[in-house]
Design a protein around this motif. Structure first.
Motif, short mmCIF file in Angstrom:
data_model
loop_
_atom_site.label_atom_id
_atom_site.label_comp_id
_atom_site.label_asym_id
_atom_site.label_seq_id
_atom_site.Cartn_x
_atom_site.Cartn_y
_atom_site.Cartn_z
N ALA A 72 0.83 -1.22 0.00
CA ALA A 72 0.00 0.00 0.00
C ALA A 72 0.85 1.26 0.00
CB ALA A 72 -0.92 -0.01 1.22
N TYR A 73 2.12 1.15 0.38
CA TYR A 73 3.01 2.32 0.46
C TYR A 73 4.03 2.37 -0.68
CZ TYR A 73 1.27 2.38 5.29
OH TYR A 73 0.46 2.41 6.41
N VAL A 74 3.98 1.41 -1.59
CA VAL A 74 4.96 1.35 -2.67
C VAL A 74 4.73 2.46 -3.69
CG1 VAL A 74 5.70 -0.02 -4.68
CG2 VAL A 74 5.45 -1.11 -2.45
N LYS A 75 5.82 3.12 -4.11
CA LYS A 75 5.78 4.15 -5.15
C LYS A 75 6.77 3.77 -6.24
CE LYS A 75 4.62 7.90 -1.93
NZ LYS A 75 5.06 9.21 -1.37
N ALA A 76 6.32 3.79 -7.48
CA ALA A 76 7.16 3.38 -8.61
C ALA A 76 8.44 4.21 -8.70
CB ALA A 76 6.36 3.47 -9.91
N ALA A 77 8.37 5.49 -8.30
CA ALA A 77 9.53 6.37 -8.41
C ALA A 77 10.71 5.87 -7.57
CB ALA A 77 9.14 7.78 -7.98
N ASN A 78 10.41 5.11 -6.52
CA ASN A 78 11.49 4.64 -5.65
C ASN A 78 12.35 3.56 -6.30
OD1 ASN A 78 10.77 6.34 -3.52
ND2 ASN A 78 9.31 4.85 -2.68
N TYR A 79 11.88 2.99 -7.42
CA TYR A 79 12.68 1.98 -8.12
C TYR A 79 13.65 2.61 -9.13
CZ TYR A 79 9.27 -1.37 -6.27
OH TYR A 79 8.47 -2.13 -5.44
N HIS A 80 13.67 3.93 -9.19
CA HIS A 80 14.55 4.61 -10.15
C HIS A 80 15.66 5.38 -9.42
CE1 HIS A 80 15.71 6.55 -13.90
NE2 HIS A 80 15.78 7.69 -13.23
N PRO A 81 16.92 5.19 -9.81
CA PRO A 81 17.42 4.24 -10.82
C PRO A 81 17.43 2.82 -10.26
CG PRO A 81 19.25 5.35 -9.78
CD PRO A 81 18.01 5.97 -9.19
N PHE A 82 17.05 1.88 -11.11
CA PHE A 82 16.98 0.50 -10.65
C PHE A 82 18.37 -0.02 -10.31
CE2 PHE A 82 16.64 -4.14 -11.32
CZ PHE A 82 15.64 -4.40 -10.40
N VAL A 99 8.99 -4.91 -1.85
CA VAL A 99 8.28 -4.00 -0.96
C VAL A 99 9.22 -3.00 -0.31
CG1 VAL A 99 7.01 -3.87 1.22
CG2 VAL A 99 6.35 -5.53 -0.50
N VAL A 100 10.34 -3.48 0.24
CA VAL A 100 11.21 -2.59 1.01
C VAL A 100 11.85 -1.53 0.12
CG1 VAL A 100 13.37 -3.92 0.85
CG2 VAL A 100 12.91 -2.57 2.88
N THR A 101 12.18 -1.87 -1.13
CA THR A 101 12.79 -0.87 -2.02
C THR A 101 11.73 0.01 -2.70
OG1 THR A 101 12.87 -2.55 -3.80
CG2 THR A 101 14.86 -2.22 -2.48
N GLY A 102 10.47 -0.46 -2.70
CA GLY A 102 9.41 0.36 -3.28
C GLY A 102 8.78 1.31 -2.29
N MET A 103 8.89 1.02 -0.99
CA MET A 103 8.29 1.88 0.03
C MET A 103 9.06 3.18 0.21
SD MET A 103 7.20 -0.87 2.96
CE MET A 103 6.60 0.39 4.10
N VAL A 104 10.40 3.10 0.20
CA VAL A 104 11.24 4.28 0.40
C VAL A 104 12.45 4.21 -0.52
CG1 VAL A 104 10.57 4.61 2.82
CG2 VAL A 104 12.51 3.14 2.27
N PRO A 105 13.06 5.35 -0.87
CA PRO A 105 14.27 5.31 -1.68
C PRO A 105 15.40 4.57 -0.96
CG PRO A 105 13.35 7.53 -1.59
CD PRO A 105 12.62 6.72 -0.58
N TYR A 106 16.22 3.86 -1.73
CA TYR A 106 17.32 3.12 -1.12
C TYR A 106 18.29 4.05 -0.40
CZ TYR A 106 20.49 4.65 -4.84
OH TYR A 106 21.27 5.41 -5.69
N THR A 107 18.35 5.31 -0.84
CA THR A 107 19.24 6.28 -0.18
C THR A 107 18.78 6.58 1.25
OG1 THR A 107 17.96 8.01 -1.28
CG2 THR A 107 20.04 7.37 -2.30
N ASP A 108 17.46 6.53 1.48
CA ASP A 108 16.94 6.73 2.84
C ASP A 108 17.29 5.52 3.72
OD1 ASP A 108 15.94 9.11 2.03
OD2 ASP A 108 13.83 8.50 2.01
N LEU A 109 17.23 4.31 3.14
CA LEU A 109 17.63 3.12 3.89
C LEU A 109 19.10 3.19 4.27
CD1 LEU A 109 15.85 0.30 1.80
CD2 LEU A 109 15.21 1.10 4.08
N ALA A 110 19.92 3.74 3.37
CA ALA A 110 21.36 3.81 3.60
C ALA A 110 21.71 4.72 4.77
CB ALA A 110 22.07 4.26 2.34
#
Length: 509
Positions: free
Chosen positions: A209-219, A306-317
């Motif tokens: 429910a929280y996934v955003k397609a923009a968070n997969y870019h750049p893949f 799910v985890v990479t679609g919910m937030v940008p990977y840079t936020d996880l880092a």
């Protein structure tokens, strides 16, 4: 030449036991295991050992520090490598349905010296894995209790020594269950596994429910210099040997991520150790192992999506310990922490049980062959399990987990597993050449090409582990060489002429 019983075998570390004699050893009434497990039991066991706390954290960590959203590809790569190795295990297990897994398979193909090395590696893998997971179980129990407003001390002191009660408790419970009977343990394990898979699926559905397609870019994020682990000891051995500057993301990041997330798939070799306790193993072992791997792969990829679609990977880092909980907190869904904490505790509970089972079956097989004291392999006439060995192994694991910082050696588990995968993969073509007549319930397709690819791929993943891990591994092997030279070589039943010596093949030497 074939050796007859009663004659001493050639003094060579390449001496091999015949498959027929290895199978005959399973009929010793004092060292016999009962066949009670079904394909369902094996599949559940595979899911149980592979789905633990890591399903909520390893994908997020790999995404944050190595691959970004392309961690999904890292999981696919790791699953393919593991799948190739599991097919090799399945062929061996359907040909030689004997306790011992890669150790037993190596004994019949590459000789006693190699079998000892791989058995010694498997002891390292399962001993450390059981202790590490038990350690984390205690930590996560404390965290879960705290989230629900219950604060209790997680350690107590005995004579000035601090002991963590969580690891000791979980090891004691499952050691008792395993000593009583493998079938009973698998039923308890199935309940825990069903609960943790249900919680995982619930969290995944909620996360979508929280996934955003923009968070997969750049893949595949562009490669950039690494700011951590720049010393030689903390670089991958392969990168250090070639003089590469440490880097993260990009294509190299996907491969490094695959080496990291491979930890998620270890444990299927543990399932192979139960071949001697499986009904109709020629059909059951392949179905159970490959079925379990399929379920685990789907679950890990779903969590990664799910985890990479919910937030940008840079936020996880930016997080010191990125996990699926981190992603839920960042989107404001703090409720998920409690659900995930319960899932983690349930997940780790069943992992501990399977690892304790695998550890004792490796020691059992080596003891029955005389490479370790023979008394360790005696089974209980009442329970049909090596009860004394199970209790002894449980005590050792509990002491290590309860008293030491064993989690610092976590990466040692990976290298022990991968070394076993390498030898089993290369062993399939060897056994086919030596014994083409041996009945096989499952055959790896396109042999020897696929087994060779599997062995090389696992070796590649080994080279992506840190130089420090390799140094620790070398020390463990050195200790094992001393034990083999001073005890195992002289006490081996094969060396003492108590079993038939397999025919020596010049191509092996």
């Amino acid at each position: 030449m074939e050796h007859s019983r009663g004659q001493s075998a050639p003094r060579s570390i390449f001496r091999r036991t015949s498959p027929e004699d290895a199978l005959a050893a399973t009929h010793d009434p004092h060292r016999q295991l009962r066949r009670t497990l079904t394909p369902w039991d094996l599949a559940v066991m595979g899911v149980a050992v592979a789905v633990g706390a890591g399903i909520f954290s390893v994908g997020a960590t790999a995404a944050a520090n190595y691959a970004g959203p392309a961690v999904i590809v890292s999981f696919v790569v790791a699953a393919i490598v593991c799948g190739l190795a599991i097919m090799c295990y399945a062929e061996f297990a359907s040909s030689l349905p004997i306790a011992g897994s890669a150790y037993t398979f190596s004994y019949a193909t590459m000789g006693e010296g190699v079998a000892w090395v791989i058995g010694w590696d498997l002891i390292l893998e399962m001993l450390l894995a059981a202790a590490v997971i038990a350690k984390f179980w205690g930590v996560y129990v404390g965290d879960a209790l705290h989230l629900f407003g219950i604060d209790v001390p997680m350690s107590f002191h005995v004579g000035g020594v601090s002991v963590e009660w969580g690891p000791v408790l979980v090891v004691a419970i499952f050691t008792t269950l395993l000593a009583i009977g493998t079938r009973l343990s698998t039923r308890v394990n199935a309940v825990f596994t069903a609960l943790k898979v249900g919680i995982t699926l619930f969290v995944v559905v909620a996360g979508f429910a929280y996934v955003k397609a923009a968070n997969y870019h750049p893949f595949v994020p562009p490669s950039q210099p690494s700011t951590a682990g720049t010393s030689a000891l903390h670089q991958s051995l392969f990168g250090w040997l070639l003089g590469w500057a440490p880097a993260t993301y990009g294509a190299a990041g996907i491969l490094s991520g695959a080496a990291l997330v491979f930890f998620a798939f270890i444990g299927f070799d543990v399932v192979a150790t139960t071949a001697e306790e499986t009904k109709d193993p020629q059909r059951t072992m392949p179905r159970g192992m490959l079925g379990g791997l399929g379920v685990v792969t789907v679950l890990y990829i779903l969590v990664s999506v799910v985890v990479t679609g919910m937030v940008p990977y840079t936020d996880l880092a930016k997080s010191a310990s990125p996990s699926l909980t981190t992603a839920f907190v960042l989107v404001g869904a703090t409720w998920a922490g409690k659900v995930i904490s319960v899932g983690i505790v349930l997940g780790l509970t069943s992992v501990v049980m399977v690892l304790l089972l695998g550890l004792t079956r490796i020691v059992f097989a080596m003891s029955r062959d005389g490479l370790l004291p023979r008394g360790l392999s005696r089974t209980s006439p009442r329970f049909g399990t090596p009860a004394r060995l199970q209790v002894g192994a449980g005590v050792v694991v509990a002491l290590i987990a309860g008293l030491s910082q064993v989690h610092l050696l976590e990466e040692m588990i990976n290298i022990g597993t991968l070394s076993a995968f390498v030898l089993v993969s290369f062993g399939v073509p060897v056994l086919r050449k030596l014994r083409p007549d041996l009945p096989r319930g499952f055959r790896v397709p396109w042999s020897p090409v696929l087994p060779w690819i599997s062995g090389v791929a696992c070796l590649w993943l080994m080279l992506n582990l840190t130089t420090l891990t390799w140094l620790r591994f070398a020390v463990w092997l050195a200790v094992g060489a001393v034990v083999y030279a001073t005890y195992s070589y002289r006490h081996s039943r094969l060396g003492r002429g108590e079993v038939v010596q397999a025919r020596e093949e010049d191509s092996l030497l």
